[in-house]
Enzyme design. Structure first.
Site, mmCIF file in Angstrom:
data_model
loop_
_atom_site.group_PDB
_atom_site.id
_atom_site.type_symbol
_atom_site.label_atom_id
_atom_site.label_comp_id
_atom_site.label_asym_id
_atom_site.label_seq_id
_atom_site.Cartn_x
_atom_site.Cartn_y
_atom_site.Cartn_z
ATOM 1 N N SER A 242 0.842 -1.200 0.000
ATOM 2 C CA SER A 242 0.000 0.000 0.000
ATOM 3 C C SER A 242 0.871 1.241 0.000
ATOM 4 C CB SER A 242 -0.889 0.022 1.245
ATOM 5 O OG SER A 242 -0.116 0.350 2.403
ATOM 6 N N ASP A 243 0.360 2.331 -0.556
ATOM 7 C CA ASP A 243 1.005 3.612 -0.306
ATOM 8 C C ASP A 243 0.865 3.909 1.185
ATOM 9 O OD1 ASP A 243 2.363 5.972 -0.702
ATOM 10 O OD2 ASP A 243 1.119 6.626 -2.364
ATOM 11 N N CYS A 244 1.705 4.815 1.677
ATOM 12 C CA CYS A 244 1.856 4.954 3.117
ATOM 13 C C CYS A 244 0.654 5.662 3.738
ATOM 14 C CB CYS A 244 3.156 5.672 3.424
ATOM 15 S SG CYS A 244 4.565 4.727 2.799
ATOM 16 N N ALA B 218 -2.381 4.578 3.135
ATOM 17 C CA ALA B 218 -3.513 4.447 2.207
ATOM 18 C C ALA B 218 -4.596 3.496 2.709
ATOM 19 C CB ALA B 218 -3.020 3.987 0.835
#
Length: 702
Positions: free
Chosen positions: A237-239, A241
């Site tokens: 995941s993006d941080c 997200a």
């Protein structure tokens, strides 16, 4: 170690873990499991244009700058150097028991989102606006990072999947609405190409795509990525997200549900802490142990491929002396020189005589700026050569004065601290000079990632305008009033219009991007003719009053060179040189269902050696669906001495000359295909600026 062997070893290791231990490994800061000999590992590291956030490293030109070189081989060399420095640091981090953030060798780069809108602050991190160029450079970057040895040198990660390119202020809750035509023609090709080239990881985006959060997207991740493209690496995941899934997207109600929906969609790793709630999700039967096991196996496959569990770790002979080494500094300077684009050069004003004793003034907010060398996601170099520093080194006989002249954006009169209104000092320096170099542009505080900073020019990192900030425009116009010979140098990561008055007055205009720690020296070498500019624009430079589509509209109509309405100021693929090139005798060599091969003669018709970027664009029509004006489909660099002529061949993958239907399928177009070969795209503006038309080859159907 083969991927198959690594996966088998991962399965065997994960089989020895309890459910709780497996769950613990799905967070980016995975703890040690001492009984199994597993050390703590932090997955979070960055390498966009050098090792980020862990001491000294070579700071190469930012990604959009490297894209300006139009040279996949060069990008691959930079990436290999970055991986070498990453291994050198990792070897010492392991030796001294340091497992903190930015200490691993899983790099969350490259950013291969399409720079669809010039206002987007993070466009500087990308390889520009074109799917083909992005794909070619990204694959070379990934190959350079990962290496070709038995073990991965480091692990690359393509991000952000998918359709992520602003706006920054509401990215955590934004829904990008994209039809399948634009999705498969523009937003997904670079991901597809990097997956098929063997990238280790894919990072999901913050936004929703057509109503579903990208990091838990059943169609994007489960279907396209895992099934259609057979991706068997790890998804992260993006941080933060995964928190967005319940907090801002309101897709589910609880942390446990958000964690569950992401894991069920095969998001293996959480950058953030939402996967803490997987324990609750497991106890509520929202996920199974098989789901947990599959994710852990994907992650440990990567760790085995990196050689973490070998008795002697691979690449352990890479010493700390490779960091910011002489070899890497030379590559950095060469790269920066090849990234700087010459946009105007009236009456061949450049290059300047490096032995001149004329008075030079360097005026503007980027004259002495280090942040404008770095861009963002940068490391920390042991030495920085600013614009003023570089000019002092190269033009040693000149009388040189330096003034900031103004801030990037804001101007305050009668401000108690001073340094808020410096325009008269900038004008004074210019008025006394024979030549003024206006060092203008932006830095990461103005355009960047979710800065949280707003003013009249920037909205959380995105630009509100395609012009220079007003205070810089005021300075630039005033300088033009007092100095006849003005060179404008832009340091920024995007399209910026310096205004008609300054454009008309300036003898030369140079786009230097964010050129890395030695960028000032590279720029001075270009200005002095020690290096011949060869860069081409990886983005469209728009007129400041260009009527752009709404920023939140993800449709491609009116965007980038492929669908622009009207004319560009400086088009994608354009860039001047100190020499001239001629093209002749374009030929079709062969064409089949997979590949087209063409050739052309290229001659350096000028007086000095140079590097030309030969470009091929495909123009095709299809009555069933919208198609681009033309699409870059092949490129090749050629170095030619003065007067030298050579024949080059270029391969074209049929993938890039197919029409994309409304349901996302690539098909042979029902109209004719014309291939255009030259040093620019076949638009009217480029043809006028460079003074010649591209050669054309028409393909026959059947």
């Amino acid at each position: 170690m083969t991927k198959e062997t690594a996966r088998q070893k991962a399965k065997e290791l994960v089989a020895k873990m309890t459910v709780e231990e497996k769950l613990s490994q799905l967070l980016y800061n995975a703890p040690a499991i001492e009984r199994l000999g597993i050390e703590e590992y932090n997955w979070w590291n960055e390498s966009s244009h050098g090792i980020h956030g862990a001491g000294t490293a070579t700071v190469f030109p930012h990604a959009v700058a490297m894209a300006s070189a139009f040279d996949p081989e060069l990008v691959g060399k930079v990436a290999d150097a970055v991986a070498t420095e990453g291994r050198a640091k990792y070897n010492k981090h392991i030796e001294y028991g340091d497992h903190d953030i930015f200490k691993g060798i899983t790099f969350w780069a490259p950013n291969i989102n399409i720079f669809r809108d010039p206002r987007w602050g993070r466009g500087q991190e990308t390889f520009g606006e074109d799917p083909f160029l992005t794909s070619k450079l990204a694959v070379s970057y990934i190959n350079g990072i990962q290496g070709s040895g038995e073990f991965l040198k480091a692990a690359a990660c393509s991000k952000h999947f998918a359709a992520h390119s602003g706006p920054e202020k509401n990215r955590h809750g934004f829904n990008a609405v994209v039809d399948k035509h634009d999705l498969f023609e523009t937003y997904l090709p670079a991901f597809e190409k990097t997956v098929k080239a063997g990238v280790s990881g894919v990072m999901g985006a913050y936004n929703r795509l057509n109503g579903e959060p990208c990091c838990s997207h059943s169609y994007l991740i489960s279907q396209i990525l895992r099934k259609d493209w057979n991706f068997d690496g790890y998804v992260v995941s993006d941080c933060g997200a995964l928190k967005d899934i319940y907090k801002f997207h309101k897709f589910v109600e609880t942390r446990a549900e958000a964690a569950a929906v992401a894991l069920k969609s095969t998001c293996d790793l959480n950058c953030g802490d939402t996967y803490d709630a997987l324990v609750d999700a497991y106890e509520q039967d929202l996920i199974s142990e098989d789901d947990i096991t599959a994710a852990a196996e994907n992650l440990f496959t990567i760790r085995y491929r990196l050689g973490e569990f070998e008795e002697k770790r691979p690449y352990s002979d890479i010493g700390y002396d490779r960091i910011d080494s002489k070899e890497h500094r030379e590559l950095n300077l060469k790269t920066a020189e090849q990234c700087i684009a010459l946009l105007e050069n009236k009456n061949n004003f450049l290059p300047l005589d490096k032995n001149t004793n004329k008075k030079l003034a360097i005026v503007g907010p980027n004259a002495l700026s280090v942040t404008a060398l770095e861009g963002n996601y940068n490391g920390y170099a042991s030495e920085y050569v600013t614009v003023a520093d570089g000019i002092r080194r190269v033009f040693g006989n000149a009388g040189i004065s330096v003034e900031k002249g103004c801030n990037y954006c804001d101007e305050y009169l009668n401000h108690w601290s001073g340094f808020q209104n410096m325009i008269s000092d900038g004008i004074a320096a210019a008025a006394e000079a024979d030549i003024t170099i206006l060092a203008l542009g932006l830095d990461r505080s103005i355009e960047g990632e979710d800065t949280g900073f707003d003013n009249d020019y920037t909205a959380g990192g995105d630009k509100r305008s395609l012009y220079l900030p007003a205070t810089q425009q005021k300075l630039a116009e005033a300088v033009c009033d007092v100095c006849d010979n003005v060179i404008v140098v832009l340091l920024c990561g995007s399209s910026v219009d310096i205004g008609e008055k300054v454009r008309n007055h300036a003898k030369a205009v140079v786009h230097a991007w964010y050129p890395g720690s030695l960028g000032g020296l590279a720029l001075a070498n270009i200005l002095a003719g020690n290096a011949n500019p060869s860069a081409k624009l990886p983005v469209t430079i728009y007129k400041g009053d260009h009527d752009m589509p709404d920023f939140e509209d993800y449709g491609m109509k009116g965007r980038t060179y492929r669908y622009i309405d009207g004319d560009a100021l400086y088009p994608f693929g354009f860039g001047l040189s100190y020499t001239n090139y001629k093209y002749d005798n374009a030929k079709l060599i062969s064409a089949d269902d997979e590949k087209i091969i063409v050739s052309a003669e290229v001659e350096n018709a000028g007086g000095i050696a140079g590097k030309e970027i030969v470009q091929v664009y495909a123009s095709y029509t299809d009555s069933r669906v919208a198609t681009p004006h033309w699409q870059l489909c092949s490129l090749k660099s050629v170095n030619l001495e003065a007067g030298e002529k050579t024949e080059i061949t270029l391969d074209i993958d049929r993938y890039w000359v197919k029409a994309v239907t409304a349901d996302g399928e690539r098909v042979d177009p029902d109209g004719k295909i014309v291939l255009c070969i030259g040093g620019h795209q076949p638009d009217v503006v480029s043809t006028c600026l460079l003074g010649y038309s591209c050669l054309e080859i028409e393909l026959q159907k059947g």
